[in-house]
Design an enzyme around this catalytic site. Structure first.
Site, PDB file in Angstrom:
ATOM      1  N   CYS A 182      20.568 -18.006 -30.553  1.00 14.73           N
ATOM      2  CA  CYS A 182      20.861 -19.626 -30.449  1.00 14.73           C
ATOM      3  C   CYS A 182      19.672 -20.313 -29.791  1.00 14.73           C
ATOM      4  O   CYS A 182      19.566 -21.552 -29.515  1.00 14.73           O
ATOM      5  CB  CYS A 182      22.012 -20.022 -29.535  1.00 14.73           C
ATOM      6  SG  CYS A 182      21.746 -19.257 -27.930  1.00 14.73           S
ATOM      7  N   GLU A 215      33.242  -7.337 -32.603  1.00 15.78           N
ATOM      8  CA  GLU A 215      33.394  -6.064 -33.356  1.00 15.78           C
ATOM      9  C   GLU A 215      32.416  -5.336 -34.122  1.00 15.78           C
ATOM     10  O   GLU A 215      32.349  -4.410 -34.672  1.00 15.78           O
ATOM     11  CB  GLU A 215      34.868  -6.399 -34.460  1.00 15.78           C
ATOM     12  CG  GLU A 215      34.501  -7.402 -35.540  1.00 15.78           C
ATOM     13  CD  GLU A 215      34.710  -8.771 -34.888  1.00 15.78           C
ATOM     14  OE1 GLU A 215      35.301  -9.713 -35.826  1.00 15.78           O
ATOM     15  OE2 GLU A 215      34.678  -9.250 -33.797  1.00 15.78           O
ATOM     16  N   ARG A 216      31.529  -6.136 -34.241  1.00 17.50           N
ATOM     17  CA  ARG A 216      30.146  -5.820 -35.051  1.00 17.50           C
ATOM     18  C   ARG A 216      29.331  -5.061 -34.014  1.00 17.50           C
ATOM     19  O   ARG A 216      28.619  -4.087 -34.466  1.00 17.50           O
ATOM     20  CB  ARG A 216      29.199  -6.906 -35.452  1.00 17.50           C
ATOM     21  CG  ARG A 216      29.965  -7.561 -36.692  1.00 17.50           C
ATOM     22  CD  ARG A 216      29.340  -9.017 -36.961  1.00 17.50           C
ATOM     23  NE  ARG A 216      29.982  -9.582 -38.274  1.00 17.50           N
ATOM     24  CZ  ARG A 216      29.397 -10.727 -38.815  1.00 17.50           C
ATOM     25  NH1 ARG A 216      28.109 -11.249 -38.286  1.00 17.50           N
ATOM     26  NH2 ARG A 216      29.896 -11.463 -39.741  1.00 17.50           N
ATOM     27  N   SER A 265      29.532 -19.268 -33.010  1.00 16.83           N
ATOM     28  CA  SER A 265      29.407 -20.278 -33.562  1.00 16.83           C
ATOM     29  C   SER A 265      29.934 -21.401 -33.356  1.00 16.83           C
ATOM     30  O   SER A 265      30.795 -21.418 -32.520  1.00 16.83           O
ATOM     31  CB  SER A 265      29.645 -19.953 -34.990  1.00 16.83           C
ATOM     32  OG  SER A 265      31.155 -19.767 -35.231  1.00 16.83           O
TER      33      SER A 265
END
Length: 488
Positions: A288, A183-184, A233
């Protein structure tokens, strides 16, 4: 694609080839991290929206699974052509909603293109196998078939590359897809599906649902979603894996990381420092495969000084500004969390030799944090154990390579590890003993190309088959064995 004027634009979902309003009433602002400008609003969709998307994908699958494989591949060729035409536009869009530097965004688009290239090879990739005379007058053959509807849940940090890890290969193998982007960073996802439709993809093959928890859980729980591909995450990856697996789904859940770079006494100090600087602070450390821990072997204060000098000279600012390397973190709330880690590092006794908070204080807008470096970090410290996902670097000390490898082994994460050295014996020992799935030798970011699996270990991955390469191919297909007797 939108429902209101540009100033208050609310993005729509894409279901069965049509842009539709979400059934949810809540929205979130899509923010430019460098300016805090509101770019658009993203809907927080409902399970009912998920149901609509899955139903569309399920219906489309009945035809798509029987579409000739070369025809699917030709759509990928057309898609690759369109993405190439819009390379610059897509890179700029990444900079706007993600905040990373333009050069990095341009490179991300290229990585996405490589995934589409790989998917275009499907006619060769999904060939079966045949062995005649497994017994007298009996042959055996293996055919690959698609799974059905697949769900993809993607993060903010690579809004183009990660979706293209997933849906091109999935649909080229005959599956249909429901994408839940972060959603970002929803703008890039909508543009990707627009271009995919323009490339000739039939309605319902790829659907996009914006939202948060309800959309994620809707995909995880839906009986008609046969597989879930996730990147995010560690706590969420574990949750996605456990909840999806309990529903009998295939799952590949890529998780967090704490990547160690080992600096040997014989390495080229200047080159090692530059590679580490770019790895640790590029994309604001929000990837990551970023270097987040350096193990300095022996007395190598010259390397540490070189690293600090280069960090002091780094250009910080808006990703659209030429020569900028360090860009903002994604949100102010994330920066506040990172500041907590910095404070914790000081409390636990690490030496803060480069405090990035001073650059934050100098700026009146944007979610900036300067390069932050801790020295004399021990494996037991919070900043050594947890993924911070920010421009914060920890320096650990080791007397030799054996002790450095022990530091890596203690980490619960196992995405990547790199060694900087000219010693072939050290390289071989590191390759064999470093407890991580992607190994670098004098390489800052040892991420794999699309035709190899992205093979994180330990708590960096949940599942059995990784994204990309042969693992990706096996994840998105199931095998059917045929045994035939010919003496009847």
């Amino acid at each position: 694609m939108t429902t209101t004027s540009k100033e208050t634009a609310v993005l729509q979902n894409y279901i069965n080839g049509i842009w539709v309003d979400s059934k949810g009433s809540d929205v979130l602002d899509v923010i430019n991290p460098a300016t805090n400008e509101c770019l658009a609003k993203v809907p927080i969709s409902t399970r009912e929206d998920v149901e609509d998307a899955v139903e569309a994908a399920k219906a489309a699958f009945q035809t798509w699974k029987n579409t000739p494989v070369p025809k699917r591949a030709r759509i990928m060729y057309s898609y690759h052509h369109l993405l190439t035409e819009h390379h610059e536009e897509l890179a700029k869009l990444i900079v706007k909603e993600n905040g990373k530097a333009y050069k990095e965004a341009y490179g991300e688009v290229q990585r996405g293109l490589e995934c589409v290239e790989f998917a275009a090879s499907t006619p060769t990739l999904i060939m079966g196998e045949t062995l005649s005379n497994i017994a007298e007058d009996i042959d055996s053959s293996m055919y690959r078939y698609p799974l059905g509807v697949v769900g993809g849940i993607t993060p903010f940090n690579f809004p183009m590359m990660v979706p293209l890890w997933m849906f091109p290969l999935a649909v080229a193998c005959g599956n249909t897809f429901v994408l839940k982007p972060s959603e970002r960073t929803p703008l890039l996802a909508n543009r990707l599906v627009e271009l995919f439709t323009q490339a000739g993809a039939p309605d319902g093959i790829v659907n996009v649902i914006h939202g948060a928890h309800d959309v994620v859980n809707g995909l995880l729980d839906h009986v008609d979603v046969k597989a879930i591909s996730f990147v995010g995450s560690q706590p969420v990856a574990k949750y996605v894996y456990e909840r999806s697996a309990a529903m009998g789904k295939r799952v590949q859940a890529l998780s967090g990381a704490k990547n160690h770079h080992v600096v040997m006494p014989d390495c080229d100090i200047e080159k090692a420092a530059q590679h580490i600087l770019t790895s640790a602070f590029g994309s604001a450390g929000q990837r990551c495969m970023a270097c987040s821990a350096v193990v300095v072997v022996g007395d190598n204060d010259k390397f540490i000084e070189e690293l600090k000098v280069k960090a002091d000279a780094m250009s910080i600012g808006n990703g659209m500004d030429e020569e900028v390397l360090l860009t903002p973190v994604i949100r102010e709330s994330h920066r506040e969390k990172v500041l907590g880690y910095i404070n914790q590092g000081v409390v636990e006794g690490a030496s803060l030799i480069r405090d990035g908070r001073k650059e934050m204080e100098e700026r009146t807008e944007g979610n900036f944090l300067g390069p932050t470096i801790f020295d004399h970090v021990t494996p037991e410290m919070t900043i050594a154990k947890e993924e911070i996902f920010a421009p914060v670097l920890s320096l650990l000390r080791a007397k030799d390579l054996d002790e450095a490898l022990q530091h890596i082994e203690k980490s619960r994460f196992g995405n990547g590890a790199t060694i900087y050295t000219k010693d072939a014996r050290a390289v071989r020992q590191f390759r064999e003993e470093a407890d991580a799935g992607m190994i670098g030798v004098n390489v800052g970011v040892p991420a794999t190309m699309a035709f190899f699996p992205f093979s994180g270990w330990k708590d960096s991955f949940y599942g059995d088959l990784h994204v990309n390469g042969k693992d990706g191919l096996n994840f998105f297909t199931r095998k059917k064995m045929i045994t035939s007797r010919f003496d009847f």
